[in-house]
Design a protein around this motif. Structure first.
Motif, mmCIF file in Angstrom:
data_model
loop_
_atom_site.group_PDB
_atom_site.id
_atom_site.type_symbol
_atom_site.label_atom_id
_atom_site.label_comp_id
_atom_site.label_asym_id
_atom_site.label_seq_id
_atom_site.Cartn_x
_atom_site.Cartn_y
_atom_site.Cartn_z
ATOM 1 N N GLY A 1 8.508 10.602 -4.750
ATOM 2 C CA GLY A 1 9.527 9.582 -4.565
ATOM 3 C C GLY A 1 10.537 10.009 -3.533
ATOM 4 O O GLY A 1 10.581 11.163 -3.122
ATOM 5 N N ASN A 2 11.353 9.081 -3.089
ATOM 6 C CA ASN A 2 12.364 9.361 -2.075
ATOM 7 C C ASN A 2 13.745 9.031 -2.626
ATOM 8 O O ASN A 2 13.920 8.120 -3.421
ATOM 9 N N TRP A 3 14.739 9.765 -2.164
ATOM 10 C CA TRP A 3 16.109 9.470 -2.543
ATOM 11 C C TRP A 3 17.034 10.030 -1.488
ATOM 12 O O TRP A 3 16.656 10.857 -0.672
ATOM 13 N N ASN A 4 18.257 9.586 -1.477
ATOM 14 C CA ASN A 4 19.255 10.056 -0.526
ATOM 15 C C ASN A 4 20.415 10.634 -1.314
ATOM 16 O O ASN A 4 21.126 9.908 -2.005
ATOM 17 N N ASN A 5 20.607 11.945 -1.229
ATOM 18 C CA ASN A 5 21.715 12.566 -1.968
ATOM 19 C C ASN A 5 22.874 12.908 -1.049
ATOM 20 O O ASN A 5 23.732 13.713 -1.384
ATOM 21 N N GLY B 1 19.600 21.198 -1.599
ATOM 22 C CA GLY B 1 19.831 21.853 -2.879
ATOM 23 C C GLY B 1 18.700 21.719 -3.871
ATOM 24 O O GLY B 1 18.864 22.016 -5.058
ATOM 25 N N ASN B 2 17.515 21.292 -3.409
ATOM 26 C CA ASN B 2 16.365 21.101 -4.288
ATOM 27 C C ASN B 2 15.459 22.328 -4.271
ATOM 28 O O ASN B 2 15.468 23.115 -3.328
ATOM 29 N N SER C 1 22.088 19.446 -5.249
ATOM 30 C CA SER C 1 23.098 18.673 -4.543
ATOM 31 C C SER C 1 23.204 19.172 -3.113
ATOM 32 O O SER C 1 23.044 20.365 -2.840
ATOM 33 N N ALA C 2 23.497 18.247 -2.194
ATOM 34 C CA ALA C 2 23.698 18.636 -0.804
ATOM 35 C C ALA C 2 24.900 19.555 -0.646
ATOM 36 O O ALA C 2 25.011 20.273 0.349
#
Length: 364
Positions: free
Chosen positions: A20-24, A55-56, A78-79
Motif C-alpha cells: 500500500g501507499n501513504w504519505n507521512n 522512519g519505516n 515517522s518522517a
C-alpha cells in the motif's frame, strides 16, 4: 536464497513494497544500508532489513525463488525520526528475531540544528509472517517504552540509569527508548549501526553543537562539535542491567558501580568496534538450541541459556581471538577520546565443521 543459475550476473528481480501507499509528510526519500540475515545458519542470506528516511523499517525476504521474493513493512515510523543507520538483529528463537535500529540523521547541514526527539527502536519479527501491510505494521504504540530515569555526574562522566519495565508478549511487539533524559531537547541521535554482544545491544548516540561565522555566506565552512553517549540495553526487552542476573552491561566501574545504561564521551563518537571479529568469524547473536550449536560445529558443548538473557553471542571461530580471554569494544570520538569497553563475553572454540566460506568478497 534461490536463483536461476543460467542468469548469474544478471538482474534477478526488482523487489518493491506492495503493501500500500501513504504519505507521512516526508520530503526526503531513501533507504538505509541493509543488514543481511542468515536465519537458518546455512551460510546463505535469507532476508535483509533496512530503514528509510520516512522512519519505516522493512524486511526483504529472499527465501525461495526470485518470483517469491518480497518486501514486508515491519514498523511504520515517522518522517520526524528518519532511519539512516544499518539495523542489527538479535535472535530470540528459531523463527523470532528482534530488529533494532536508532533514528536520526546528519546527512544535510540543516540536520545539525534539528532538536527533534529521536529514539532507539527494537521490533520483534516473526519471520514466518508473510502478510505485513500498512495496517498490520507495528508502530510505537505497540512497543514497550523504557526511559532514562536518573542522571548522575561521576568523576567528570555523565551516567544515565534506565528503567526495567516488564515486557508482556501479549501486549508488546518490542521496545523503545527515547534519547532524552529530561530538560530541553538536545537533538541526540543515532547515526551508526548498533552492536549486539552477549544478550545486550550497544550503540553510540551523538549531540551536535553547530556554529558558523556567517550562515548566509555560500562558501562559509560550518563546524560542528558536540558530545556523545555509549549506551547498553538488554536486547530482548530493553531492560537496564540487573544484579540478580549478573548482567551489568559494562564491566568497568565508574564511581562505585557498573549498573548504568549509558555513559558520556566528549566529542562526536564513532560507531563501536568489537575486538575479536576477523574475516573468518561470524556471530550468532541470541538463542541457539544445543542441537543447532552442535550442527554448526559446537562439538557437543552444551549451552546454558535463560529466557531473559538468552545464550549470548556464540563465535564461529577456529581460534580464541578474544583479548586477554575477554571481549572488548572500542569507541573513538572527535574529542580525542579512545575508550576500551569490556563486555565480559567469552569465546567458544568450534570444531573443523565451522570452517567454511560464507561468501565471496571483492577486495579493492
Amino acid at each position: 536464497m534461490g536463483f536461476d543459475a543460467a542468469n548469474i550476473g544478471k538482474l534477478q528481480k526488482v523487489v518493491s513494497y506492495g503493501g500500500g501507499n501513504w504519505n507521512n509528510g516526508a520530503i526526503r526519500k531513501g533507504l538505509s544500508s541493509p543488514l543481511a540475515v542468515d536465519s537458518n545458519l546455512d551460510g546463505i542470506t535469507d532476508m535483509a532489513y533496512a530503514g528509510d528516511m520516512e522512519g519505516n523499517l522493512y524486511r526483504f525476504d529472499f527465501r525461495g525463488t526470485p518470483n517469491q521474493w518480497n518486501a514486508q513493512l515491519l514498523y511504520r515510523g515517522s518522517a520526524n525520526q528518519p532511519i539512516i543507520a544499518k539495523p542489527v538483529v538479535y535472535r530470540i528463537s528459531n523463527n523470532r528475531l528482534v530488529v533494532m535500529v536508532g533514528t536520526g540523521t546528519d546527512v544535510f547541514d540543516a540536520d545539525l540544528d534539528n532538536k527533534t526527539m529521536q529514539s532507539f527502536i527494537a521490533v520483534y519479527d516473526d519471520i514466518n509472517d508473510h502478510h505485513r501491510t500498512i495496517t498490520s505494521a507495528k508502530t510505537k504504540a505497540n512497543l514497550l517504552e523504557q526511559t532514562f530515569e536518573t542522571v548522575k555526574n561521576v568523576s567528570g562522566d555523565t551516567l544515565r540509569y534506565s528503567s526495567s519495565n516488564a515486557l508482556d508478549d501479549a501486549m508488546h511487539a518490542g521496545w523503545y527508548i527515547n534519547l532524552h533524559a529530561g530538560g530541553a531537547l538536545t537533538g541526540e541521535r543515532v547515526i551508526n549501526q548498533a552492536v549486539v554482544q552477549g544478550f545486550n545491544v550497544y550503540f553510540t548516540s551523538r549531540i551536535y553543537n553547530k556554529s558558523a561565522a556567517d550562515a548566509k555566506a555560500v562558501c562559509q565552512s560550518t563546524s560542528a562539535s558536540g558530545n556523545s553517549f555509549v549506551n547498553g540495553f538488554n536486547a530482548a526487552n530493553g531492560k537496564a542491567p540487573a544484579t540478580d542476573k549478573g548482567n551489568s552491561f559494562f564491566a568497568s566501574k565508574i564511581g562505585s558501580d557498573n549498573l548504568y545504561s549509558s555513559f558520556s564521551l566528549s566529542g562526536i563518537a564513532s560507531g563501536l568496534a568489537v575486538s575479536n571479529v576477523t574475516g573468518l568469524n561470524t556471530s550468532i547473536h541470541g538463542n541457539l538450541t544445543n542441537g543447532e550449536f552442535d550442527a554448526i560445529g559446537g562439538g557437543g558443548t552444551n549451552l546454558t541459556c535463560d529466557g531473559e538473557r538468552g545464550c549470548g553471542t556464540i563465535r564461529l571461530s577456529q581460534s580464541a581471538v578474544c583479548v586477554d580471554g575477554k571481549e572488548w569494544m572500542y569507541v573513538v570520538s572527535s574529542g580525542n577520546q579512545i575508550k576500551k569497553v569490556e563486555t565480559g563475553n567469552n569465546c567458544i572454540k568450534l570444531d573443523n565443521r565451522a570452517y567454511k566460506r560464507l561468501s565471496w568478497r571483492e577486495i579493492f
